[in-house]
Scaffold this motif. Structure first.
Motif, PDB file in Angstrom:
ATOM      1  N   VAL A 351       0.867  -1.176   0.000  1.00 49.91           N
ATOM      2  CA  VAL A 351       0.000   0.000   0.000  1.00 49.91           C
ATOM      3  C   VAL A 351       0.901   1.223   0.000  1.00 49.91           C
ATOM      4  CG1 VAL A 351      -1.807   1.298   1.197  1.00 49.91           C
ATOM      5  CG2 VAL A 351      -1.728  -1.207   1.398  1.00 49.91           C
ATOM      6  N   LYS A 360      -2.438   4.018  -3.065  1.00 46.92           N
ATOM      7  CA  LYS A 360      -2.397   3.130  -4.229  1.00 46.92           C
ATOM      8  C   LYS A 360      -1.909   1.785  -3.710  1.00 46.92           C
ATOM      9  CE  LYS A 360      -2.064   1.683  -8.451  1.00 46.92           C
ATOM     10  NZ  LYS A 360      -3.175   0.717  -8.330  1.00 46.92           N
ATOM     11  N   SER A 361      -2.704   0.734  -3.956  1.00 50.60           N
ATOM     12  CA  SER A 361      -2.299  -0.556  -3.394  1.00 50.60           C
ATOM     13  C   SER A 361      -2.489  -1.676  -4.397  1.00 50.60           C
ATOM     14  CB  SER A 361      -3.122  -0.858  -2.144  1.00 50.60           C
ATOM     15  OG  SER A 361      -4.374  -1.382  -2.518  1.00 50.60           O
ATOM     16  N   ASP A 364      -6.468  -2.711  -4.378  1.00 55.15           N
ATOM     17  CA  ASP A 364      -7.456  -1.633  -4.537  1.00 55.15           C
ATOM     18  C   ASP A 364      -8.870  -2.162  -4.806  1.00 55.15           C
ATOM     19  OD1 ASP A 364      -5.696   0.346  -4.008  1.00 55.15           O
ATOM     20  OD2 ASP A 364      -5.342   0.941  -6.098  1.00 55.15           O
ATOM     21  N   ASP A 368     -11.023   0.345  -0.286  1.00 52.50           N
ATOM     22  CA  ASP A 368     -11.030   1.715  -0.799  1.00 52.50           C
ATOM     23  C   ASP A 368     -10.096   2.595   0.048  1.00 52.50           C
ATOM     24  OD1 ASP A 368     -12.336   2.107   1.558  1.00 52.50           O
ATOM     25  OD2 ASP A 368     -14.328   2.381   0.647  1.00 52.50           O
TER      26      ASP A 368
END
Ligand code: ASP
Length: 581
Positions: A351, A360-361, A364, A368
């Motif tokens: 992550v 941003k992972s 995703d 959320d």
């Protein structure tokens, strides 16, 4: 003495003096009218000069000297015109009046320089030449200093240095014994000690309430890079003490050594339970030079439809500060790293907590921004950080994350060799179960006492019993360990029983100790520190071999004396031995 001075001590204040030096020829240079020779001994190097104009005959003779010849020279100390500020003797040289060859030398198979051209095997074969090199000599000087300071400290604390025998019978330390056949008692064997454990306990029964020994121990284990079949321990035992007294005494030793040998003051020496070490570092020897403590995420990461997490016993991660900018490639590299068979994770979840506050992972789809923010709070992450998460079976996942944490520590240069962070790990489990046989083994050794409050669980819940045992860990290296011992015959019997010994077996192997416990055994405990490892740590190296004068190679061989080797048939006969291939 054959010399008035060593090759390391002359300086400008000696100018004009007539001196005699002895040593080995490091190298010589002919510059037309002059010949220069670097003469070396244990203390340093001194430059010798021969002048064609003033004594052509002597100069000619000097030109015939080869590398590593041993000579004795007499001459006058003079100020150099071309000084070498890098050498302690660099301001002077010796104008040689005469010399004598004490011994010639074959050309050595590698250069006797700090950076030698000799490979490992060759240097091991000619270890006496390797020992002439500065770096090796400095390692042995460090070893000497640490042993002397250890003795000083322990003497100051009223410890007695007492030798215990090498020809003994098996000590159950967990490894295989080296054995020595007895000639006079055909068919019988001595064993070399894996440690002086039982003897030091007997010394406590004898009333020598503080014992130590810098002692060689022998273990016939499969070799690893930092293992030697024989190694040295600082072995100690004390009576009428609690665990706290032992920890304080040896914390004191460690602090004394850091101060006197390295000039470092160790301020903190924290204590951590084994359970916490495993929970927060995934290791019983955590490197606490840096943070990145484990954060468990089961409560926030499970039940959101991501099966990898949902099926896992443990979801756990670390926060890598300032790594949100890692590229795809860098993240792939980390994933490959954790998937290596030795590490064994199935995958890696990341992550990124971007500088702009967004996330941003790699998951995703399931989580959320709001959810990931919740994770970040748990980790204490800031924008710019990277969270790395593993999931799976608890013990395996912790182990894998430990490897990843250390890897990240290396990448981020958080594992500085000049910083030392010791700690005690305490309250180890008393026993561990062998998965194949189902048998219980002593995690430390069978003489370690369970914690008083856990004794009642010995027969009902052996896996939950904690030992009164401790390890000293420095920078992620286990430097040593010990325990408060059992000093009561009945408790010792219960312990042997748990370990699957019949009364008869226990009596046969350890009768001497249990009998001794019937003659007024005091409460006691002790510790042994791995001396070679401690020296290597002080020297900033991972390899203990570099700090042993005559080590064995990775295959357990001494390639210099060529050992192990066969013995004569006559010797075998005398010992009543027959080789069966
Ligand atoms: N004998 C133990 C060992 O060698 C140390 C101790 O318990 O004192 O690991």
């Amino acid at each position: 003495m054959l010399r008035t001075h060593t090759c390391g001590e002359l300086n400008i204040s000696n100018a004009g003096q007539e001196v005699t030096l002895a040593g080995w020829i490091q190298k010589s240079r002919d510059l037309g009218g002059m010949t220069f020779i670097d003469l070396r001994d244990r203390y340093g190097i001194t430059q010798l000069v021969f002048n064609m104009e003033t004594d052509a005959k002597l100069c000619e003779k000097a030109r015939k000297l080869g590398r590593e010849f041993v000579i004795k020279v007499t001459g006058k100390v003079a100020e150099r015109s071309n000084k070498n500020p890098k050498m302690p003797t660099g301001d002077i040289e010796i104008i040689v009046g005469g010399f004598e060859i004490l011994n010639e030398s074959k050309t050595p198979p590698f250069t006797i320089e700090d950076n030698t051209d000799g490979g490992d095997e060759l240097r091991m074969k000619y270890r006496y030449l390797d020992l002439r090199r500065n770096p090796v000599k400095e390692n042995l000087a460090l070893r000497h200093k640490i042993s002397i300071e250890t003795r000083k400290y322990l003497d100051g604390e009223n410890f007695f240095e007492i030798e215990t025998p090498f020809l003994i019978k098996s000590t159950p330390e967990g490894a295989r014994d080296f054995v020595v056949p007895s000639r006079m008692h055909t068919g019988q064997f001595y064993a070399l000690p894996q440690s002086p454990q039982t003897f030091k306990q007997l010394l406590m029964v004898a009333g020598y309430d503080r014992y130590f020994q810098l002692v060689r121990c022998f273990r016939d284990e499969d070799l690893r890079a930092d293992r030697q079949p024989e190694f040295t321990q600082i072995d100690c035992e004390m009576s009428f003490v609690t665990r706290e007294d032992i920890l304080n005494t040896f914390e004191g030793l460690a602090k004394h050594l850091f101060k006197t040998v390295k000039g470092i003051d160790i301020e903190e020496f924290p204590r951590m339970s084994y359970d916490d070490a495993m929970k927060f570092y995934g290791s019983d020897k955590p490197d606490i030079r840096f943070g990145m403590k484990f954060v468990e995420l089961n409560d926030v990461a499970q039940g959101k439809g991501f099966v990898v997490f949902d099926n896992a016993e443990l979801v756990v991660g670390i926060n890598a500060e300032g790594c949100a900018g890692y590229s795809r490639k860098q993240l792939d590299k980390l994933t490959e790293f954790v998937k290596k068979p030795q590490i064994g994770a199935k995958g890696l979840v990341y992550v990124k907590y971007n500088e702009d506050g967004t996330f941003k992972s790699s998951v995703d789809k399931f989580f959320d921004g709001e959810a990931l923010k919740g994770w970040a709070e748990k980790f204490g992450s800031k924008p710019g950080d990277l969270m790395l998460i593993l999931a799976g079976e608890k013990d395996k996942t912790r182990k894998a994350l430990n490897e990843l944490r250390l890897e990240m520590g290396d990448r981020l240069e958080l594992r500085d060799k000049n910083i030392f962070k010791p700690l005690w790990v305490v309250d180890f489990p008393l026993l561990e179960r062998d998965e194949d046989s189902g048998r219980w083994h002593a995690m430390h050794h069978p003489f370690t006492s369970p914690k008083q409050e856990d004794i009642e669980l010995m027969e009902t819940e052996p896996g939950l019993v904690r030992a009164n045992a401790y390890d000293m860990v420095i920078n992620g290296v286990e430097i040593g360990g010990g325990s408060i011992r059992i000093h009561n015959k009945d408790l010792q019997k219960r312990m042997f029983k748990l370990l699957g010994f019949s009364d008869e077996e226990a009596q046969n192997q350890f009768g001497f100790l249990m009998n001794a416990f019937e003659y007024g055994a005091p409460p006691h405990g002790g510790i042994a520190l791995g001396f070679d490892r401690l020296v290597a740590l002080f020297g900033g190296s991972d390899s203990i071999r570099d700090y042993i004068a005559f080590p064995k190679n990775n295959a357990g061989r001494d390639v210099m004396i060529d050992s192990p080797s066969q013995i004569a048939q006559e010797q075998l006969n005398e010992l009543g031995l027959k080789i069966v291939k």
